[in-house]
Each structure stands twice: as structure tokens, then as C-alpha cells.
Design a protein around this motif. Structure first.
Motif, PDB file in Angstrom:
ATOM      1  N   THR A 231       0.828  -1.209   0.000  1.00 19.93           N
ATOM      2  CA  THR A 231       0.000   0.000   0.000  1.00 19.93           C
ATOM      3  C   THR A 231       0.860   1.256   0.000  1.00 19.93           C
ATOM      4  OG1 THR A 231      -1.723  -1.173   1.237  1.00 19.93           O
ATOM      5  CG2 THR A 231      -1.832   1.219   1.231  1.00 19.93           C
ATOM      6  N   ILE A 232       1.926   1.209   0.772  1.00 23.92           N
ATOM      7  CA  ILE A 232       2.835   2.368   0.817  1.00 23.92           C
ATOM      8  C   ILE A 232       3.492   2.576  -0.540  1.00 23.92           C
ATOM      9  CG2 ILE A 232       4.955   3.245   1.865  1.00 23.92           C
ATOM     10  CD1 ILE A 232       4.134   1.765   4.439  1.00 23.92           C
ATOM     11  N   ILE A 233       3.900   1.486  -1.174  1.00 26.19           N
ATOM     12  CA  ILE A 233       4.538   1.600  -2.492  1.00 26.19           C
ATOM     13  C   ILE A 233       3.542   2.141  -3.521  1.00 26.19           C
ATOM     14  CG2 ILE A 233       5.672   0.303  -4.347  1.00 26.19           C
ATOM     15  CD1 ILE A 233       6.594  -1.704  -2.212  1.00 26.19           C
ATOM     16  N   SER A 234       2.284   1.697  -3.433  1.00 21.54           N
ATOM     17  CA  SER A 234       1.287   2.093  -4.435  1.00 21.54           C
ATOM     18  C   SER A 234       0.976   3.588  -4.411  1.00 21.54           C
ATOM     19  CB  SER A 234      -0.011   1.296  -4.219  1.00 21.54           C
ATOM     20  OG  SER A 234      -0.604   1.627  -2.974  1.00 21.54           O
ATOM     21  N   GLN A 235       1.389   4.278  -3.371  1.00 21.08           N
ATOM     22  CA  GLN A 235       1.196   5.726  -3.323  1.00 21.08           C
ATOM     23  C   GLN A 235       2.082   6.459  -4.324  1.00 21.08           C
ATOM     24  OE1 GLN A 235       1.844   6.865   0.760  1.00 21.08           O
ATOM     25  NE2 GLN A 235       0.116   5.676   1.522  1.00 21.08           N
ATOM     26  N   ASN A 236       3.084   5.756  -4.839  1.00 21.96           N
ATOM     27  CA  ASN A 236       3.969   6.333  -5.849  1.00 21.96           C
ATOM     28  C   ASN A 236       3.357   6.101  -7.230  1.00 21.96           C
ATOM     29  OD1 ASN A 236       6.062   7.268  -7.415  1.00 21.96           O
ATOM     30  ND2 ASN A 236       7.402   5.515  -7.021  1.00 21.96           N
ATOM     31  N   PRO A 237       2.970   7.161  -7.942  1.00 20.86           N
ATOM     32  CA  PRO A 237       2.349   6.981  -9.269  1.00 20.86           C
ATOM     33  C   PRO A 237       3.252   6.257 -10.250  1.00 20.86           C
ATOM     34  CG  PRO A 237       2.091   9.249  -8.485  1.00 20.86           C
ATOM     35  CD  PRO A 237       3.056   8.586  -7.568  1.00 20.86           C
ATOM     36  N   GLY A 238       4.559   6.302 -10.004  1.00 18.91           N
ATOM     37  CA  GLY A 238       5.496   5.676 -10.935  1.00 18.91           C
ATOM     38  C   GLY A 238       5.710   4.193 -10.686  1.00 18.91           C
ATOM     39  N   ALA A 239       5.135   3.658  -9.627  1.00 20.01           N
ATOM     40  CA  ALA A 239       5.315   2.229  -9.338  1.00 20.01           C
ATOM     41  C   ALA A 239       4.553   1.390 -10.363  1.00 20.01           C
ATOM     42  CB  ALA A 239       4.825   1.920  -7.927  1.00 20.01           C
ATOM     43  N   PRO A 240       5.194   0.376 -10.956  1.00 21.63           N
ATOM     44  CA  PRO A 240       4.537  -0.441 -12.006  1.00 21.63           C
ATOM     45  C   PRO A 240       3.578  -1.475 -11.425  1.00 21.63           C
ATOM     46  CG  PRO A 240       6.768  -1.208 -11.667  1.00 21.63           C
ATOM     47  CD  PRO A 240       6.605  -0.025 -10.763  1.00 21.63           C
ATOM     48  N   MET A 241       2.567  -1.001 -10.728  1.00 23.44           N
ATOM     49  CA  MET A 241       1.604  -1.914 -10.104  1.00 23.44           C
ATOM     50  C   MET A 241       0.796  -2.677 -11.148  1.00 23.44           C
ATOM     51  SD  MET A 241       1.781  -1.741  -6.743  1.00 23.44           S
ATOM     52  CE  MET A 241       0.189  -2.377  -6.249  1.00 23.44           C
ATOM     53  N   ILE A 242       0.380  -1.975 -12.201  1.00 20.10           N
ATOM     54  CA  ILE A 242      -0.425  -2.632 -13.240  1.00 20.10           C
ATOM     55  C   ILE A 242       0.441  -3.581 -14.055  1.00 20.10           C
ATOM     56  CG2 ILE A 242      -1.807  -2.235 -15.309  1.00 20.10           C
ATOM     57  CD1 ILE A 242      -2.641   0.440 -14.108  1.00 20.10           C
ATOM     58  N   GLU A 243       1.654  -3.135 -14.424  1.00 25.99           N
ATOM     59  CA  GLU A 243       2.548  -3.946 -15.248  1.00 25.99           C
ATOM     60  C   GLU A 243       2.911  -5.261 -14.554  1.00 25.99           C
ATOM     61  OE1 GLU A 243       3.220   0.373 -16.292  1.00 25.99           O
ATOM     62  OE2 GLU A 243       2.740  -0.849 -14.551  1.00 25.99           O
ATOM     63  N   SER A 244       3.028  -5.225 -13.233  1.00 25.59           N
ATOM     64  CA  SER A 244       3.390  -6.439 -12.503  1.00 25.59           C
ATOM     65  C   SER A 244       2.203  -7.382 -12.323  1.00 25.59           C
ATOM     66  CB  SER A 244       3.949  -6.066 -11.130  1.00 25.59           C
ATOM     67  OG  SER A 244       2.952  -5.428 -10.353  1.00 25.59           O
ATOM     68  N   GLY A 245       0.999  -6.929 -12.647  1.00 28.65           N
ATOM     69  CA  GLY A 245      -0.189  -7.742 -12.447  1.00 28.65           C
ATOM     70  C   GLY A 245      -0.700  -7.728 -11.023  1.00 28.65           C
ATOM     71  N   PHE A 246      -0.028  -6.952 -10.184  1.00 24.06           N
ATOM     72  CA  PHE A 246      -0.398  -6.915  -8.768  1.00 24.06           C
ATOM     73  C   PHE A 246      -1.761  -6.237  -8.576  1.00 24.06           C
ATOM     74  CE2 PHE A 246       1.919  -6.558  -4.408  1.00 24.06           C
ATOM     75  CZ  PHE A 246       0.983  -7.429  -3.868  1.00 24.06           C
ATOM     76  N   THR A 247      -2.044  -5.177  -9.349  1.00 31.60           N
ATOM     77  CA  THR A 247      -3.307  -4.454  -9.202  1.00 31.60           C
ATOM     78  C   THR A 247      -4.496  -5.367  -9.483  1.00 31.60           C
ATOM     79  OG1 THR A 247      -2.277  -2.348  -9.815  1.00 31.60           O
ATOM     80  CG2 THR A 247      -4.660  -2.517 -10.070  1.00 31.60           C
ATOM     81  N   ARG A 248      -4.407  -6.147 -10.552  1.00 28.66           N
ATOM     82  CA  ARG A 248      -5.518  -7.054 -10.906  1.00 28.66           C
ATOM     83  C   ARG A 248      -5.759  -8.070  -9.790  1.00 28.66           C
ATOM     84  NH1 ARG A 248      -8.052  -8.282 -15.572  1.00 28.66           N
ATOM     85  NH2 ARG A 248      -6.597  -7.007 -16.786  1.00 28.66           N
ATOM     86  N   ASP A 249      -4.684  -8.620  -9.253  1.00 23.77           N
ATOM     87  CA  ASP A 249      -4.838  -9.605  -8.178  1.00 23.77           C
ATOM     88  C   ASP A 249      -5.439  -8.975  -6.921  1.00 23.77           C
ATOM     89  OD1 ASP A 249      -3.809 -11.505  -9.828  1.00 23.77           O
ATOM     90  OD2 ASP A 249      -1.826 -11.575  -8.891  1.00 23.77           O
ATOM     91  N   LEU A 250      -5.000  -7.769  -6.577  1.00 25.74           N
ATOM     92  CA  LEU A 250      -5.522  -7.102  -5.380  1.00 25.74           C
ATOM     93  C   LEU A 250      -7.021  -6.820  -5.516  1.00 25.74           C
ATOM     94  CD1 LEU A 250      -2.592  -4.609  -4.668  1.00 25.74           C
ATOM     95  CD2 LEU A 250      -3.267  -6.548  -3.251  1.00 25.74           C
ATOM     96  N   ILE A 251      -7.448  -6.383  -6.713  1.00 21.98           N
ATOM     97  CA  ILE A 251      -8.880  -6.132  -6.943  1.00 21.98           C
ATOM     98  C   ILE A 251      -9.673  -7.428  -6.820  1.00 21.98           C
ATOM     99  CG2 ILE A 251     -10.558  -5.426  -8.685  1.00 21.98           C
ATOM    100  CD1 ILE A 251      -8.458  -3.413  -9.697  1.00 21.98           C
ATOM    101  N   LEU A 252      -9.121  -8.509  -7.355  1.00 23.81           N
ATOM    102  CA  LEU A 252      -9.787  -9.809  -7.249  1.00 23.81           C
ATOM    103  C   LEU A 252      -9.941 -10.234  -5.792  1.00 23.81           C
ATOM    104  CD1 LEU A 252     -10.833 -12.486  -8.484  1.00 23.81           C
ATOM    105  CD2 LEU A 252      -8.429 -13.258  -8.514  1.00 23.81           C
ATOM    106  N   PHE A 253      -8.851 -10.094  -5.006  1.00 19.96           N
ATOM    107  CA  PHE A 253      -8.903 -10.499  -3.604  1.00 19.96           C
ATOM    108  C   PHE A 253      -9.844  -9.605  -2.788  1.00 19.96           C
ATOM    109  CE2 PHE A 253      -4.348 -12.127  -4.295  1.00 19.96           C
ATOM    110  CZ  PHE A 253      -4.816 -13.373  -4.665  1.00 19.96           C
ATOM    111  N   ALA A 254     -10.012  -8.353  -3.224  1.00 21.61           N
ATOM    112  CA  ALA A 254     -10.864  -7.417  -2.487  1.00 21.61           C
ATOM    113  C   ALA A 254     -12.339  -7.678  -2.724  1.00 21.61           C
ATOM    114  CB  ALA A 254     -10.513  -5.978  -2.870  1.00 21.61           C
TER     115      ALA A 254
END
Length: 855
Positions: A231-254
Motif C-alpha cells: 500500500t505504501i509503495i502504491s502511493q507512488n504513481p510511478g510504481a509499475p503496479m499494473i505492469e506487474s499484475g499486482f493491481t488485478r490480483d488485489l482487486i480480485l482479492f478485495a
């Protein structure tokens, strides 16, 4: 050469000869040298620089490919933090303190060297675990954390989180080190180091494994820790959250609990109501709020049906339904979900409308407003102020509506109006007034403020909405405006409520003539002026703006002129007083009488004096133009102009002097802007044609002449007032003189009275003078048939002259009782009925015997 090396003697032994590793728990010692031993040269005194160099080279020993050596070094470092007393005391030596050893490790930059050594231990798991354990201890110090950050510790450790480790120590110790780095060093620098694809891929795999396969209490805690770091890392707009596939997984788990998914990752997966899973759910809601700020995430949120998942919580609790969470947990998740919707829904308007978001929120608000029995726990952050009631649910639902209305989306706002949102919100506001109590005062004020803001958003550009607002809406606004002004300083939210109220007047009443007339009829203008008279700068600008708009209504002027404040102050006097205060704060130059000092710059503020004129593009406002919007002078000019400058009641001479400036405000401002244009032309070294130059000069001269004319008029007013003051002063003096003369005459009369009462000769003399005066006032000859009346009473023994006593013989004796009749007896003979004199029948009077002796 380093300072330590320069200080080291030539015969110093090699580092390897200084430390022996024969004992696994060797205790570093510092020699205590006696005077005799020092004289004999048995020992040398301790050199601090040698100790520092020792730690520097000890760290360098990690580069030696010797597993036992590396592990022993790590054990020594760990012993710094878990020192044990020596089993055997050595005479003449004392154990070094833990704090001393830790301090030397910091100065020797041991932590930095240990981080660098990790790169040499890619495939040596045992040695790596020992190094991580040592770093775990070292990272408890801010100094060491700073050194570790410089050595790129965060990215180096995070990238290997998912390395194979049957014991699980690698993940635990690595996450602990990352936590310490985040807490004790530059958070921004740590986020930058972790915002790369390699780190995020490692975090994603670790979190996924713990989420799906984690069973123990420890696994769930570690899973949540990893999510917080993410969550702390995701506050950085430049973090490749989408590219890593992490965003999709987090939305699924939520959302998998609320929205059924066929994804194999969550197939058969279910959260328990344990504390760790409950915290996980809240953390997932929280990270969605952060992720939605990246517009690239919007499509993933749509695909994950986040809006649908969150709206499953926006409904009244169903009785006898088995819930996965306890009542308190469900309530907290419900409030958290609504708060999350307030952040996410504005980015997903189509999804919000597709799932009939307005209908669901209004229905939920209706439940919040009704009197159904419901016990709220109010334990969480979001539930503050809502224990035993539905205020917390109402507050977050209104925040959601406010967020959607502020989008100014015609479809959303029209849908709300058609669904009766305006009437419903007015009804809720009235109910909050009846439910008011001191305990929930702050939350009720917030609810009322949000209702008014929502109503403002719905009515601002919607005339039908203003008509629906109507008299009921005006009544709630008037209710708030009658609040005790002392409460504005309470800090509970009355200031915010008043701002919302003033905004509602602007958006919901102005422009709707029936509402305007009703507002005027209920003395709304009086309440506005009462607020303005409080002289609180934060409200003045908004109130004056409302007054300007209201003055377009022809009925307003009469109300404004009729208002009276403290000490019978009029509205015009109040406005002029505010003008003077504003100019004083702005640093406008005026003399002691309030006259213009500089006729070329009659409105210049101190800020304008300090700022130099610079050429600006045509679409950029200049300082003179910005001045109109940044203070209240223009609004005061507009209000007074609409009230008619010539017929303003209750003004003093000082007010009239200021009014001369206000009256010419527009002329002065136009001249000021033209002067800026002329100065910009000069700065740009442009030469206007002769005709334009003459026009510019004539405009400048005309503006200055207006200033001179105003100064002349102000001088005349001041002189006239001075003359009037002198005349008033003279009148006061004349009145004082008359008073003194009257007192002198009264004193003289009293002296004469005393003289008559104390001296018989004086009394006789006064009597003779009186008789002489009476005789001289009579006619020389008595007219025929004239009736003679005596002016004195015979036989009266008094020391003062008798008054003008006349005996009227035609008056019946039974009414007056004779010349010397007792007053009380005479009154007793009067025919009185019901307290009033009554008409009596005429009676025959007995003629008194005529007096034969002359006057």
C-alpha cells in the motif's frame, strides 16, 4: 588515507591476527591498564580510531569465502544487542558496554558493509539468514538505517523475498528489516527503491502465496504486513503496479467475497471472521482507494466489478440472515465500504448509474432517517459519534452523495431530483434539528453541512430544483442563520455549517423570485446583515457577494435601509466601516481624516506599491485586475451603488468622506488599469502613435483630475463639519449660559423670599410695591356695570404675597364650600360615580352678601 589509517601505528598487526574465532561467544574486551603496567610498557592505551577501523575491517571480512568466518562475524554483531556477563572475570580487564559496541558499529558503517555482503550470498541460504538476522538488529538504529538506504538495502532485500526458504525465516526477517527502514529512514527514498518491477513481482508472489495457502496466525499477520508495505509503495504513481499484475490480483482479492468469480486463485477460498482476516478486508478497501487515483486502473476496477461489490454493503441489515462477520465487524466494513465508494464512484460514473447508485443511496438514507430500532456499536474510526444510532451510516452516505453531486454530471443530478432527493434531504435536515443533543453535536453539524452542500449542487444550475427547494428549504436556512454567534468560535463545526448555509442561499434561493421574496419576508436580509456586523473576515466576502445579487430584487433596498444594528447603526454605515477596515489592512494611503493622499494612485495597496509592473500576455490578469477579486471593495461599491449613493441614511461626516472615494471606485480602477497599460508599453519600449499617446495621456490626466475633485469635495465636507461642530459647540455654550442665568435668578428670588420672611419692613415694602403694580395695571375709569373682584383675601396672615385668588360668586356654594373651604370636605361633596364627575341638576344659589368695602 582514512583518518583511522593515519592514526594507526606502523607496527599494528593484521586484522586477522586481532580476532580469534576459537570461542563461538567471544566477548570483546577493553584493557584497563594500571600505572605500573603503563610505565613498564606492558599495554598500550586504547585508540578510538583503531576501534573504528576494526569494525570497518571486520565487515570487510565478510568478503572472504569462508562460511564459518561469516557466521561467526554475524554472531558477534548479534551479541552486541544481547550481551551476557562474562563467565570468568579477568583481572585488570572490564567488558565493553553494549551501547559502546553499538555506537562503534554505527561509526564504522558496519551495516552498510553487511548489506553489500548480501550480494555475495546468492546461493548460501544459511549464511544469508545469519546476515539478515544481524541486519535485523542493526536496523533498529536510525543511523544504521540511513547507511543501509545508501547501500540500496530496500530494493536488494525486497527482490529476494520469494527466494526458496523452507524455514520461513528469510521472509520474516526481510519484512522486519523493510519495516524498520520505513520507520527510521527516509520513507520517500524507500518507496523509490521499491518501485521497480522486480520488487513488486516478488511482493506479489509472496502475498499471493500467503493469501491462498496461509493458514496459521503467523502467516496471516505476515500477509497483512506485506499488504501494508504494498500500500505504501502504491502511493507512488510511478510504481509499475499494473505492469506487474499486482493491481488485478488485489482487486480480485478485495471483491471475491461479494462478487462471485471463476478465477482459480479464489476458487473455494473463504475469509474467516478472525481479526487478521478482518484487518485484511479493510486493508484491501484502503488500497483500492489509492489505486483508483491512477486512471490506468479504471478499466481493471470495471472488470473487477468493484462498484457492485461495494454496493452490497449499502443496504439495511437483514434480520435473521447469517453473516460471515460479527455485527460490529459488519458495521465497520459497511462504513468502510461506503467511504471507499466516495473515492471510487466518481471515477466510475457509468458503473454507478448502471447499478442504480442514486436509488440505493437514497433508500439507505431513508432507513438511516427512520425510527427503526438499531443498535450501532460505533467502535471504529468511521463509526465515531454513531454509537447507538445511525448517524455514522448517514454521514458516510451523505459524503458519497456529495462526491457524486460535485461532479456536476447532469445525468446524476437530474436522476437525484427526479427521485425526490431534494425533499428527502430537507426532511432529514428537519429531523436532525429535532434529534439535536450535545453528545452528537459535532456529527449532526457535519450531517447538516453536507445536506446543504448537496442541495446547493443540485439547485445551482437547475431552476426546477430551486422551485422544489421552495419555502421549506428557506426555513431551514433561516434556522441556521439564527444560530447564536458565540457558537461560531466553539470549534465544533458551526463555521462550516454557516459556510454551507451561505452557499445554499447563493445556489438555492438567488434566481428564484418566489424564494427570494419569501426570504425577504422572513427578514433574511436582516439576518445576513447581522452576520456581516459580526465583522468576521472569513464570511464578509461571501455575504457581500450574496448582497450584491439580492439587490437586483427591487424589494431588497427597503429591507437593507430599514435594518439597524448596535447603537442604531445603518447598513450603509456598516458597509463604509468595512471599507475603511479593508483599506487599513491593505495598506492604502489615507490621511487622518480619511482623505486621498495620492491622487494618481488613490486605490493603491501596499502590495501594489511593492510589486513592479511587468509586461504580461493579454490573457493574464494584471495586479490591478486581480485586486478587484482579492478584496471586498468592489462588492461594497456594487451594493452601495444599487442602494443609491445619494440617499443613504445614518451617515456621519467621516462616512461621507469615505463615501466620496467609494462613489468614484470604478473611475479610479479604470484609470489604474489604463496606467498599467501605459507603463507596460513603456517597459516593452513601444512607441504609440501620436493619437494613441494623446488619448493615453488624456485618460491618465482625467483620472488624476477625478482624484483632485474628490479631494476637494472631501475638504469641503471636512470644513463644513468643522463649522458645524463650532456651531454645535456654541449652542451648547449658550445653553450652559442660560442654565447658569436661570440659577442666578432662582438664587436671587430665594434671597428675596428669605428677606421678606425675616424682616417685616421688607415684607411691607414688597406689599406696597405689589399693590402699586396692581393699581397701575387697572383701567383709569371703571366701565359701567362692571363686576369688581378682589385680588387679596382679607384677614390673611401670611408672610408672602397672596396669589391670583378670585372668588367667583356665580359658583354654587355647595360645590366650593366658601373661599377657605377645606379641600377634602369640598371633594366629599362632589357627586362622583365610578370615578368621574357627573352632571348635576341646576340648583338655586343663595346670594352671598355683597361686600361694601372697596378694593
Amino acid at each position: 588515507m582514512s583518518r583511522a589509517e593515519a592514526a594507526e601505528p606502523a607496527e599494528a598487526p593484521e586484522p586477522s591476527s586481532r580476532i580469534k574465532f576459537s570461542s563461538p561467544r567471544q566477548i570483546p574486551i577493553v584493557g584497563v591498564v594500571t600505572e605500573d603496567e603503563e610505565v613498564q610498557g606492558a599495554f598500550k592505551s586504547m585508540d578510538l580510531n583503531r576501534v573504528i577501523k576494526l569494525f570497518e575491517e571486520t565487515g570487510d571480512l565478510m568478503k572472504i569465502q569462508n562460511s564459518e568466518l561469516r557466521i561467526q562475524i554475524c554472531k558477534c554483531v548479534i551479541d552486541f544487542y544481547h550481551a551476557e556477563p562474562p563467565k570468568k572475570h579477568i583481572t585488570g580487564y572490564q567488558q565493553a558496554s553494549s551501547s559502546y559496541k553499538i555506537k562503534m558499529a554505527e561509526v564504522g558503517e558496519l551495516a552498510k558493509t553487511m548489506i553489500q555482503s548480501l550480494e555475495l550470498l546468492e546461493n548460501q541460504l544459511v549464511e544469508k539468514l545469519w546476515v539478515l538476522k544481524a541486519l535485523q538488529h542493526l536496523s533498529t538504529s536510525e543511523v544504521n538505517c540511513t547507511l543501509m538506504v545508501k547501500a540500496q538495502a530496500a530494493s536488494g532485500i525486497c527482490a529476494h523475498l520469494n527466494d526458496p526458504d523452507p524455514s520461513g525465516q528469510l521472509l520474516f526477517r526481510s519484512s522486519e528489516i523493510l519495516w524498520n527502514l520505513l520507520e527510521k529512514s527516509s520513507k520517500e527514498e524507500i518507496i523509490q527503491q521499491l518501485s521497480n518491477l522486480k520488487c513488486l513481482l516478488a511482493l506479489k508472489e509472496v502475498f499471493k502465496n500467503l493469501f491462498i495457502r496461509g493458514i496459521s496466525h503467523y502467516d496471516r499477520q505476515l500477509r497483512n504486513d506485506i499488504l501494508v508495505i504494498t500500500t505504501i509503495i502504491s502511493q507512488n504513481p510511478g510504481a509499475p503496479m499494473i505492469e506487474s499484475g499486482f493491481t488485478r490480483d488485489l482487486i480480485l482479492f478485495a471483491t471475491f467475497n461479494e462478487v462471485k468469480s471463476q478465477n482459480p486463485l479464489v476458487k473455494g477460498l473463504k475469509l474467516s471472521n478472525s481479526y487478521e482476516d478482518f484487518e485484511l478486508k479493510k486493508l484491501l478497501f484502503n488500497i483500492i482507494v489509492i489505486l483508483c487515483k491512477d486512471l490506468s486502473t479504471i478499466q481493471l476496477l470495471i472488470d473487477g466489478k468493484v462498484i457492485l461489490a461495494l454496493f452490497t454493503y449499502v443496504k439495511r441489515p437483514e434480520k435473521h440472515k447469517i453473516l460471515e462477520w460479527s455485527a460490529a465487524q459488519y458495521e465497520e466494513l459497511q462504513l468502510h465500504a461506503i467511504a471507499t465508494l466516495s473515492s471510487v464512484a466518481p471515477f466510475l460514473i457509468d458503473e454507478y448509474l448502471f447499478y442504480k447508485g442514486n436509488d440505493q443511496v437514497l433508500e439507505f438514507l431513508a432507513w438511516c432517517d427512520n425510527e427503526d430500532s438499531f443498535f450501532s456499536h460505533g467502535n471504529s474510526f468511521h463509526g465515531a459519534g454513531g454509537r447507538g444510532n445511525k448517524f455514522a451510516q448517514m454521514r458516510y452516505s451523505l459524503r458519497l452523495l456529495r462526491a457524486m453531486v460535485y461532479l456536476e454530471n447532469d445525468t446524476i443530478n437530474k436522476d437525484l431530483c427526479e427521485n425526490g432527493a431534494i425533499q428527502q434531504l430537507i426532511g432529514i435536515f428537519k429531523n436532525t434539528i429535532s434529534k439535536y443533543n450535545d453528545k452528537e453535536e459535532a456529527i449532526l453539524l457535519e450531517i447538516q453541512s453536507d445536506i446543504l452542500l448537496i442541495l446547493s449542487g443540485l439547485c445551482e444550475y437547475h431552476i426546477p430544483g430551486k422551485e422544489i427547494f421552495g419555502t421549506e428549504g428557506v426555513d431551514i436556512i433561516l434556522h441556521v442563520m439564527k444560530t447564536d454567534p458565540k457558537k461560531l468560535q466553539s470549534g465544533l463545526g458551526y463555521n462550516v455549517l454557516l459556510y454551507s448555509t451561505l452557499d445554499s442561499i447563493w445556489c438555492c434561493i438567488l434566481g428564484c423570485y418566489p424564494s427570494e421574496d419569501y426570504f425577504l419576508e422572513k427578514e433574511g436580509i436582516f439576518l445576513l446583515l447581522d452576520l456581516l456586523a459580526l465583522n468576521q473576515k472569513k464570511f464578509c466576502n461571501l455575504i457581500l457577494g450574496i448582497m450584491v445579487e439580492f439587490c437586483d430584487n427591487p424589494k431588497t433596498a427597503a429591507h437593507v435601509n430599514a435594518w439597524r444594528g448596535k447603537k442604531d447603526q445603518t447598513a450603509a454605515s456598516l458597509l463604509i466601516k468595512l471599507w475603511r477596515k479593508e483599506e487599513k489592512e491593505l495598506g492604502v494611503k489615507r490621511d487622518k481624516y480619511g482623505k486621498i493622499v495620492d491622487t494618481k494612485k488613490p486605490l493603491f495597496t501596499s502590495f501594489q506599491e511593492e510589486q513592479k509592473i511587468i509586461p504580461l500576455p493579454a490573457n493574464c490578469p494584471t495586479i490591478a485586475v486581480m485586486d478587484v477579486a482579492e478584496n471586498i471593495r468592489a462588492k461594497i461599491y456594487a451594493v452601495l451603488g444599487k442602494l443609491d449613493f445619494e440617499n443613504l441614511p445614518g451617515l456621519s461626516a467621516e462616512d461621507f468622506v469615505t463615501l466620496c472615494i467609494i462613489h468614484r471606485y470604478l473611475d479610479f480602477k479604470i484609470g489604474e488599469i489604463w496606467n498599467e497599460i501605459y507603463e507596460e508599453i513603456k517597459l516593452e519600449k513601444l512607441r504609440p502613435v501620436t493619437t494613441d499617446k494623446k488619448i493615453l495621456e488624456s485618460i491618465t490626466a482625467a483620472s488624476e483630475n477625478i482624484g483632485k475633485m474628490v479631494v476637494s469635495l472631501q475638504s469641503e465636507m471636512i470644513e463644513s463639519q468643522a463649522r458645524q461642530d463650532v456651531q454645535n459647540e456654541q449652542k451648547v455654550y449658550t445653553k450652559i449660559q442660560a442654565t447658569h442665568k436661570q440659577r442666578e435668578l432662582a438664587n436671587k428670588s430665594w434671597e428675596n423670599f428669605l428677606a421678606r420672611t425675616s424682616n417685616a419692613k421688607t415684607l411691607k415694602k414688597a406689599k406696597r410695591l405689589q399693590e402699586k403694580a396692581i393699581e397701575s395695571s387697572r383701567y383709569g375709569e371703571r366701565p359701567p356695570n362692571a363686576i369688581f373682584h378682589r385680588t387679596d383675601i382679607k384677614g390673611l396672615n401670611a408672610t408672602v404675597p397672596s396669589g391670583g385668588v378670585v372668588t367667583v360668586e356665580s359658583t354654587p356654594a355647595r360645590l366650593v364650600g366658601g373661599p377657605l373651604a377645606d379641600t377634602d370636605i369640598a371633594l366629599k361633596k362632589l357627586p362622583i360615580r365610578g370615578g368621574a364627575l357627573q352632571k348635576v341638576k341646576a340648583v338655586k344659589t343663595v346670594d352671598e352678601p355683597k361686600k361694601s368695602d372697596p378694593a
